[in-house]
Design a protein around this motif. Structure first.
Motif, PDB file in Angstrom:
ATOM      1  N   ILE A 134      -3.810   1.893  -3.145  1.00  0.00           N
ATOM      2  CA  ILE A 134      -3.949   0.579  -2.534  1.00  0.00           C
ATOM      3  C   ILE A 134      -3.721  -0.504  -3.571  1.00  0.00           C
ATOM      4  O   ILE A 134      -3.981  -0.299  -4.756  1.00  0.00           O
ATOM      5  CB  ILE A 134      -5.328   0.409  -1.864  1.00  0.00           C
ATOM      6  CG1 ILE A 134      -6.451   0.709  -2.835  1.00  0.00           C
ATOM      7  CG2 ILE A 134      -5.441   1.269  -0.636  1.00  0.00           C
ATOM      8  CD1 ILE A 134      -7.828   0.524  -2.271  1.00  0.00           C
ATOM      9  N   THR A 143       0.850  -1.185   0.000  1.00  0.00           N
ATOM     10  CA  THR A 143       0.000   0.000   0.000  1.00  0.00           C
ATOM     11  C   THR A 143       0.888   1.240   0.000  1.00  0.00           C
ATOM     12  O   THR A 143       1.841   1.325   0.766  1.00  0.00           O
ATOM     13  CB  THR A 143      -0.904   0.007   1.245  1.00  0.00           C
ATOM     14  OG1 THR A 143      -1.730  -1.158   1.230  1.00  0.00           O
ATOM     15  CG2 THR A 143      -1.786   1.252   1.284  1.00  0.00           C
ATOM     16  N   ILE A 188      -3.657   6.831   3.049  1.00  0.00           N
ATOM     17  CA  ILE A 188      -3.431   5.877   1.967  1.00  0.00           C
ATOM     18  C   ILE A 188      -3.566   6.638   0.656  1.00  0.00           C
ATOM     19  O   ILE A 188      -4.553   7.315   0.423  1.00  0.00           O
ATOM     20  CB  ILE A 188      -4.436   4.721   2.039  1.00  0.00           C
ATOM     21  CG1 ILE A 188      -4.136   3.857   3.266  1.00  0.00           C
ATOM     22  CG2 ILE A 188      -4.403   3.890   0.768  1.00  0.00           C
ATOM     23  CD1 ILE A 188      -5.121   2.745   3.498  1.00  0.00           C
TER      24      ILE A 188
END
Length: 126
Positions: free
Chosen positions: A100, A48, A97
């Motif tokens: 991903i 990630t 994030i």
């Protein structure tokens, strides 16, 4: 419990987060001013791409979460784009994030820092 399903600019709204509760109700609130728990800590996966906030530098640095070892006090290994790396605990850091892995596309999360809104839509909270 419920799901954070909408976020508006925290600087322009006193209640920027909408929670859709499991019983069908919904609520606009400010999760920066409430105690809440990330319902599932297994949402982070290796490979990630993340940006981790460094408070002393007052800057986020991009990198890749390369390894997760739940047996360690600092379970997340992040290799930064500038060549550095560290073992850290992202559940106690402000991070976002930014990309991903394809097989984890439904598991988006951002963890709440103690003084800023660190949340992204579709985060499960209780």
């Amino acid at each position: 419990s419920g799901t954070l399903d909408k976020i508006y600019d925290v600087n322009k709204n006193s209640k920027p987060h909408r929670i859709q509760y499991d019983d069908g109700d919904s609520e606009w609130t400010n999760l920066c001013q409430r105690t809440w728990v990330l319902k599932s800590k297994d949402q982070l996966k290796a490979d990630t791409r993340v940006e981790v906030w460094w408070p002393v530098e007052k800057k986020s640095y991009a990198g890749t979460l390369t390894e997760i070892d739940a047996s360690k006090i600092l379970p997340h290994n992040v290799e930064y784009d500038d060549g550095g790396s560290e073992w850290t605990d992202l559940y106690h850091r402000r991070f976002e994030i930014i990309e991903i892995p394809k097989e984890s596309s439904s598991m988006i999360s951002r963890v709440q820092p103690s003084s800023d809104d660190g949340l992204i839509a579709n985060t499960r909270v209780i």
